[in-house]
Design a protein around this motif. Structure first.
Motif, PDB file in Angstrom:
ATOM      1  N   LEU A 299      56.899  23.959 -35.153  1.00  0.00           N
ATOM      2  CA  LEU A 299      56.130  25.081 -34.594  1.00  0.00           C
ATOM      3  C   LEU A 299      57.007  26.283 -34.246  1.00  0.00           C
ATOM      4  O   LEU A 299      56.557  27.420 -34.309  1.00  0.00           O
TER       5      LEU A 299
ATOM      6  N   LYS B  79      54.783  29.732 -34.637  1.00  0.00           N
ATOM      7  CA  LYS B  79      54.360  30.065 -35.997  1.00  0.00           C
ATOM      8  C   LYS B  79      52.903  29.665 -36.154  1.00  0.00           C
ATOM      9  O   LYS B  79      52.586  28.477 -36.112  1.00  0.00           O
TER      10      LYS B  79
ATOM     11  N   GLU C 210      51.849  27.207 -39.117  1.00  0.00           N
ATOM     12  CA  GLU C 210      52.190  25.815 -38.826  1.00  0.00           C
ATOM     13  C   GLU C 210      51.265  25.230 -37.766  1.00  0.00           C
ATOM     14  O   GLU C 210      50.844  24.083 -37.859  1.00  0.00           O
TER      15      GLU C 210
ATOM     16  N   ILE D   6      47.974  24.415 -39.425  1.00  0.00           N
ATOM     17  CA  ILE D   6      48.091  23.242 -40.292  1.00  0.00           C
ATOM     18  C   ILE D   6      48.202  21.971 -39.453  1.00  0.00           C
ATOM     19  O   ILE D   6      47.587  20.948 -39.772  1.00  0.00           O
ATOM     20  N   PHE D   7      48.949  22.053 -38.374  1.00  0.00           N
ATOM     21  CA  PHE D   7      49.084  20.886 -37.506  1.00  0.00           C
ATOM     22  C   PHE D   7      47.725  20.484 -36.938  1.00  0.00           C
ATOM     23  O   PHE D   7      47.359  19.304 -36.954  1.00  0.00           O
TER      24      PHE D   7
END
Lengths: 191, 190
Positions: B134, B148, B151, B154-155
């Motif tokens: 991150l 970020k 990220e 997406i996480f």
């Protein structure tokens, strides 16, 4: 313990895939092994996987290699260990052999760097999923000692950077004391 | 002859790299850079960078890298096999005793005291890699505003999918790599 050679190919394939796709340290790949061998294939029990992980701390070498030796042994004896270790070490051997021929290009390629960076959060999601289940099971034991040990061990590792080997070692000592105390108490009751 | 010396060097490294992972780096450096002078310190630091960027234990990565430089494919095999021989033997013995005695009541109790620690260690590894993903930095250097967003997104999606649908772990990892790279590429940030 019954040995099952028919599982060898699946064992090899599983370790190969896990090893090829897992970045970042032994405990990461152990959580993936737990997902594969405990949840998906149901070859071993969850407690067993945790025991194996603890045991690997008393041997030298990479955690993944150690864990695959023990899991392989459980599935098919010494042959199983050999097959599992081969599956574990082949991917890094192949990948690094190829990369070492042009590692300057590899190291500076922006697409590879980005993919590797983003993959970390994918890996994190997988691990945290495993952790949620595992921590839930520790809490379900309803033993305050274990729950406190889990929290303290986490702080020791994450906040204070204490080595995994030391943490497992301390818990081993606590476990032995726990057994001695319980045994002593029972003896007293009998007397 | 050099290959045989290397093989022995990696057997030693494998035997003494207690504590795994990064504990092995100074040992490898000692054997490869200082004692056997196979690499310069600069080449060695390149090796560590590449080993960090690729999957697999750093010890195997290093053994393969060195083996390839010195003796091609036979070198790779000798060095990698050399570094796992000690742990292979020791773990076989440990496995034997574990499966022999694990049903003994006292042993079982001691083992269950170690399980919470293992859970904690996995949690710690998971959080570290999440923060690295991150923020791109280690825990100590985190600046919250540097998060970020790609990220983070997406996480969140990966976490949702894995909790809800029990998707294959490798599909999740590779999927996030591909999707993330595509997003960055489309946004013109690569």
């Amino acid at each position: 313990m019954k040995k099952d050679y028919s599982k060898l190919w699946t064992l090899f394939r599983s370790m190969f895939m896990l090893s090829a796709c897992t970045f970042g340290g032994g405990f990461v790949i152990v959580s993936l092994m737990k997902k594969k061998f405990v949840e998906e294939l149901k070859w071993i029990e969850e407690d067993e996987m945790l025991d194996v992980t603890a045991i690997t701390q008393s041997a030298p070498g990479p955690l993944v290699v150690n864990a695959s030796v023990i899991v392989g042994y459980r599935i098919a004896g010494v042959i199983g260990s050999l097959v599992a270790v081969l599956g574990t070490i082949l991917p890094p051997m192949i990948i690094i052999s190829i990369i070492s021929l042009f590692y300057e290009q590899f190291r500076t390629n922006p697409y590879i760097a980005t993919a590797l960076q983003v993959m970390r959060v994918g890996v994190a999601a997988v691990i945290l999923d495993v952790v949620l289940n595992l921590a839930g099971n520790v809490i379900k034991t309803k033993r305050v000692l274990y729950i406190v040990m889990m929290i303290v061990a986490f702080l020791a590792a994450f906040v204070f950077d204490i080595s995994a080997m030391a943490i497992v070692g301390v818990c081993l000592v606590i476990g032995i004391v726990d057994v001695v105390v319980t045994y002593g108490r029972k003896k007293k009751e009998v007397a | 002859m050099l290959l045989f010396v290397l093989f022995l060097a990696f057997v030693q490294i494998g035997l003494f790299s207690v504590g795994g992972g990064y504990a092995a780096i100074p040992l490898i450096q000692e054997q490869i850079v200082n004692i056997n002078e196979i690499m310069s310190l600069e080449e060695f630091s390149d090796l560590v960078t590449v080993a960090e960027m690729t999957p697999g234990p750093i010890l195997i990565n290093a053994a393969t890298f060195v083996g390839m430089q010195v003796g091609g494919i036979p070198g790779v095999i000798l060095c990698s096999v050399g570094c796992v021989i000690p742990s292979f033997c020791i773990c076989l013995i440990l496995a034997h005793f574990y499966y022999k005695y694990r049903t003994v009541k006292g042993v079982q109790k001691v083992l269950s005291a170690m399980r919470p620690a293992v859970v904690a260690l996995i949690a710690s590894a998971g959080l570290s890699i999440l923060l690295l993903g991150l923020f791109g930095t280690g825990v100590r250097d985190i600046v919250v505003s540097n998060i970020k967003y790609v990220e983070l997104g997406i996480f969140a999606v990966a976490m949702f999918i894995i909790r809800k649908y029990k998707v294959n772990a490798i599909a999740i990892i590779l999927g996030s790599g591909v999707v993330g790279t595509l997003i960055y590429a489309v946004m013109g940030m690569i």
